[in-house]
Scaffold this active site. Structure first.
Site, PDB file in Angstrom:
ATOM      1  N   LYS A 120       0.287 -12.484  -6.233  1.00 28.42           N
ATOM      2  CA  LYS A 120      -1.023 -11.828  -6.322  1.00 28.42           C
ATOM      3  C   LYS A 120      -1.808 -12.347  -7.517  1.00 28.42           C
ATOM      4  CE  LYS A 120      -1.781  -7.870  -8.199  1.00 28.42           C
ATOM      5  NZ  LYS A 120      -1.761  -6.440  -8.606  1.00 28.42           N
ATOM      6  N   ASP A 138      -3.912  -6.402  -3.535  1.00 30.27           N
ATOM      7  CA  ASP A 138      -3.461  -5.337  -4.432  1.00 30.27           C
ATOM      8  C   ASP A 138      -3.417  -4.030  -3.639  1.00 30.27           C
ATOM      9  OD1 ASP A 138      -6.100  -4.642  -4.079  1.00 30.27           O
ATOM     10  OD2 ASP A 138      -6.539  -4.384  -6.213  1.00 30.27           O
TER      11      ASP A 138
END
Length: 217
Positions: A120, A138
């Protein structure tokens, strides 16, 4: 959502916010890596408060090493998990100095080798600094993807794969920003504010909150 609905979904979000940006504050690629690493399980607002003074002093990995772990902890002690984050930031700074000449690499494969940098974080850096079409999933994007029907998946990786496949070309660079901001300010976790959502008509969420609860500003 159909292909046409997905296009319209992003067209509406893009019209509302033509130039979406991360809310993290940074001045260069290295500061962005640090800010994103610090933002795990923390808010962007909290990270920005901690890094303003830090980034005024520290602009390179070597300057971070000169500051040291204890000095870094003093700057970020208001952020959750600051002890482990400080260790990771010092370790990734050391690796950048020793292996990359102080430069931040521009590939996911290299970025995820840095301590504290997962997929991420790497995707955020690639998108925000290097202009690559990546999707950093997220909690907000995971929720919005599943709730709206845009990209359903049981894991962030599954949602990312769906977005990779389904987001149309004109919107790929800004997509993760639009989705994060939408999840943060409109499609909220507890009570989605469907009554003011510009894409509510395209959303497959069955429990839409179409009337503003009393007492809300």
């Amino acid at each position: 959502m159909t292909k046409d609905e997905i296009f319209e979904f992003f067209r509406i979000l893009a019209e509302d916010n033509p130039d979406p940006q991360t809310e993290l504050e940074f001045g260069n690629a290295y500061q962005l890596v640090v800010a994103v690493a610090l933002s795990a399980q923390s808010t962007d607002v909290g990270v920005n408060k901690a890094t303003r003074a830090l980034f005024a002093k520290v602009k390179t990995p070597q300057q971070m090493l000169d500051l040291g772990e204890e000095g870094l902890r003093e700057h970020i002690k208001t952020i959750g998990l600051f002890n482990s984050k400080a260790k990771n930031v010092i370790a990734l700074s050391r690796l950048l100095v020793d292996e990359y000449g102080g430069d931040v690499p521009d590939s996911r494969e290299e970025l995820v080798k840095l301590p504290g940098v997962g997929r991420k974080t790497a995707n955020v850096v690639l998108n925000c600094w290097f202009g690559q079409e990546t999707f950093a999933v997220d909690t907000h994007i995971f929720r919005v993807g599943n709730r709206t029907g845009l990209a359903k998946g049981k894991t962030p990786e599954q949602v990312e794969a769906k977005l990779e496949k389904r987001v149309p070309a004109p919107f790929r660079l800004g997509a993760h920003h639009w989705l994060i901001l939408h999840g943060r300010y409109v499609c909220k976790a507890r009570t989605p504010e469907c009554w003011r959502c510009p894409v509510a008509g395209l959303c497959s969420f069955r429990k839409k909150v179409l009337e503003k609860p009393k007492g809300r500003g």
